[in-house]
Design a protein around this motif. Structure first.
Motif, short mmCIF file in Angstrom:
data_model
loop_
_atom_site.label_atom_id
_atom_site.label_comp_id
_atom_site.label_asym_id
_atom_site.label_seq_id
_atom_site.Cartn_x
_atom_site.Cartn_y
_atom_site.Cartn_z
N VAL A 72 0.87 -1.18 0.00
CA VAL A 72 0.00 0.00 0.00
C VAL A 72 0.90 1.23 0.00
N CYS A 73 0.84 1.98 -1.08
CA CYS A 73 1.73 3.14 -1.23
C CYS A 73 1.11 4.38 -0.58
N ILE A 74 1.95 5.35 -0.28
CA ILE A 74 1.52 6.54 0.44
C ILE A 74 0.53 7.38 -0.38
N ASP A 75 0.57 7.26 -1.70
CA ASP A 75 -0.37 8.02 -2.54
C ASP A 75 -1.69 7.27 -2.75
N GLY A 76 -1.83 6.12 -2.08
CA GLY A 76 -3.08 5.37 -2.18
C GLY A 76 -3.10 4.33 -3.27
N THR A 77 -2.05 4.27 -4.09
CA THR A 77 -1.98 3.22 -5.10
C THR A 77 -1.60 1.90 -4.44
N ILE A 78 -1.95 0.81 -5.10
CA ILE A 78 -1.69 -0.53 -4.58
C ILE A 78 -0.73 -1.23 -5.54
N GLU A 79 0.39 -1.67 -5.02
CA GLU A 79 1.39 -2.35 -5.84
C GLU A 79 1.32 -3.85 -5.58
N VAL A 80 1.12 -4.62 -6.63
CA VAL A 80 1.02 -6.08 -6.53
C VAL A 80 2.26 -6.69 -7.18
N ARG A 81 2.98 -7.49 -6.43
CA ARG A 81 4.18 -8.16 -6.96
C ARG A 81 3.90 -9.66 -7.07
N HIS A 82 4.00 -10.17 -8.30
CA HIS A 82 3.75 -11.60 -8.51
C HIS A 82 4.79 -12.17 -9.46
N GLY A 83 4.92 -13.48 -9.46
CA GLY A 83 5.98 -14.13 -10.23
C GLY A 83 5.52 -14.85 -11.47
N VAL A 94 -11.08 0.13 -5.40
CA VAL A 94 -10.51 1.27 -6.13
C VAL A 94 -10.55 0.98 -7.62
N PRO A 95 -10.45 2.02 -8.47
CA PRO A 95 -10.39 1.78 -9.92
C PRO A 95 -9.13 0.99 -10.29
N MET A 96 -9.21 0.30 -11.42
CA MET A 96 -8.06 -0.49 -11.86
C MET A 96 -6.82 0.38 -12.09
N GLU A 97 -7.04 1.67 -12.39
CA GLU A 97 -5.91 2.57 -12.63
C GLU A 97 -5.07 2.77 -11.38
N ARG A 98 -5.62 2.44 -10.22
CA ARG A 98 -4.90 2.63 -8.96
C ARG A 98 -4.04 1.41 -8.60
N ILE A 99 -4.07 0.38 -9.45
CA ILE A 99 -3.29 -0.83 -9.19
C ILE A 99 -2.05 -0.83 -10.08
N LYS A 100 -0.91 -1.08 -9.47
CA LYS A 100 0.35 -1.19 -10.20
C LYS A 100 0.88 -2.61 -10.05
N LEU A 101 1.21 -3.25 -11.17
CA LEU A 101 1.73 -4.61 -11.14
C LEU A 101 3.23 -4.62 -11.36
N VAL A 102 3.91 -5.42 -10.58
CA VAL A 102 5.34 -5.66 -10.75
C VAL A 102 5.50 -7.16 -10.99
N TRP A 103 6.10 -7.53 -12.11
CA TRP A 103 6.22 -8.94 -12.47
C TRP A 103 7.44 -9.13 -13.39
N ALA A 113 -14.19 8.86 7.75
CA ALA A 113 -13.18 8.28 6.86
C ALA A 113 -11.82 8.92 7.11
N ILE A 114 -10.80 8.18 6.74
CA ILE A 114 -9.43 8.68 6.79
C ILE A 114 -8.75 8.27 5.49
N GLU A 115 -8.08 9.23 4.85
CA GLU A 115 -7.37 8.94 3.62
C GLU A 115 -6.23 7.96 3.89
N ILE A 116 -5.99 7.06 2.92
CA ILE A 116 -4.88 6.13 3.07
C ILE A 116 -3.57 6.88 3.27
N ALA A 117 -3.41 8.00 2.56
CA ALA A 117 -2.16 8.77 2.70
C ALA A 117 -1.96 9.25 4.13
N ASP A 118 -3.07 9.54 4.84
CA ASP A 118 -2.96 10.04 6.21
C ASP A 118 -2.52 8.96 7.20
#
Length: 381
Positions: free
Chosen positions: A192-203, A225-234, A301-306
């Protein structure tokens, strides 16, 4: 730099793996009403000069039979060394060749019984909750639904055009299945990144099958969240955790499940941080749209960044706001999904769960055939 190697057709067979050729004998016992009572199959498999994974391919070929209700079934398969290039597992891993043979057999039987091939298949297709020929309980089977859908699309009940000279037009359909192997694992890390994006690491290896799209959808739905908020690392083994490999139709099931579990682990950490700030317990929180809030109270609510803002004491009693978690530095969810099989009886080939899952598919086709030249033209597929 990237390098491409291009084989000639001859080199493909000599220097690459070929699908295992099979000679398949089928003997069926069928009642007059179309009920299959028994099936016996003898399979001779050309393994080439080396066995490689041939024994597993030969054994796994019997999984093809798990789509029909077969009260009595015998699978007798032999791998034979030949003076030919090496063979190995290709898409379907033993099932494809057997399905090719048995689906033709289904048409032959239907013709002899003067029974509609679709009706014959529907009558003998296994249903939810039944035990298949390998001993497993069938769950979430869509075979009959596939048969009916394809029959509708290909207009099965509507006659094809009448013969025109040497041209004959006809329709056909076939039912198939694909098993997903057991006893493999996939691990995933979700950040979970500070800007609210979600990074998924898979092999896994994204080789055109679309798994990265599916993984993005799973993570996006989990976090709301929208799909645009997901970042994949592979694709980089220095940065991603272990995966068995992109084979056996396993990636969506194994990695997808690991992603879901890792997302839940990450959300658990988020809720533990947010709960004291909202005067509640973690179990009362949920997340959506980049925020954490109390259930049924979206205004709290509380923002993820907070979540990353920490008040730290500074000299002279002042407070310094730091964009860092008090503990851990990062929110990292992690999980591993294992597909553990049951034991297999070596004499009968039976087991409670020898594979993790099956998927089912049907193909329907209308073709024009020149009965003099043998030329075939696909009209609809």
């Amino acid at each position: 730099k990237p390098v491409k190697i291009v084989y000639t057709r001859e080199e493909c067979f000599i220097d690459g793996l070929n699908r295992l050729p099979k000679i398949i004998y089928i003997k069926d016992g069928v009642k007059k009403d179309g009920t299959i009572l028994a099936r016996e199959m003898k399979v001779i498999v050309n393994t080439g000069g080396y066995t490689d994974t041939a024994p597993l391919t030969i054994r796994n070929g019997a999984f093809h039979a798990s789509q029909y209700r077969l009260p009595n079934f015998k699978w007798d398969a032999y791998g034979v060394y030949t003076n030919e290039p090496g063979c190995g597992p290709l898409r379907g891993f033993g099932s494809a060749e057997a399905l090719w043979a048995t689906e033709q057999q289904m048409d032959v039987i239907a013709e002899k019984l003067r029974m509609d091939p679709l009706e014959f298949r529907l009558k003998n297709t296994i249903d939810e909750g039944e035990r298949d020929v390998r001993g497993g309980i069938v769950h979430s089977i869509g075979a009959k639904e596939c048969l009916n859908k394809v029959a509708e699309w290909i207009e099965w009940g509507k006659p094809s055009e009448a013969p025109l000279g040497n041209i004959r037009i006809g329709k056909g359909l076939a039912l198939g299945n694909k098993y997903t192997m057991a006893d493999t694992a996939s691990a995933v890390v979700v950040k979970v990144c500070i800007d609210g994006t979600i990074e998924v690491r898979h092999g896994a290896d994204e080789c055109g099958q679309g798994c990265n799209t599916v993984f993005t959808q799973i993570a996006a739905e989990a976090f709301g969240v929208p799909m645009e908020r997901i970042k994949l690392v592979w694709g980089d083994t220095a940065r991603v955790p272990y995966d068995f490999g992109s084979a056996s139709s396993r990636s969506t099931l194994y990695i997808g499940k690991a992603i879901l579990l890792a997302c839940q682990d990450a959300m658990r950490q988020m809720f533990e941080i947010a709960a004291p700030r909202r005067g509640t317990i973690p179990e009362n929180l949920e997340t959506s749209a980049g925020k954490v809030f109390v259930k049924n109270s979206p205004e709290k609510a509380i923002e993820i960044a907070d979540l990353f803002l920490s008040a730290l004491p500074e000299a002279r009693g002042a407070l310094k706001i730091s964009e860092c978690l008090n503990e851990g530095g990062e929110i990292l969810g992690k999980a591993t999904f294992w597909g553990h099989p049951s034991k297999e009886d070596p004499e009968t080939g039976q087991g409670e769960r020898l594979v993790i899952s099956y998927c089912y598919g049907v193909q329907g086709v209308e073709v024009a055939v020149d009965i003099e030249t043998g030329l075939v033209k696909v009209l609809r597929f």
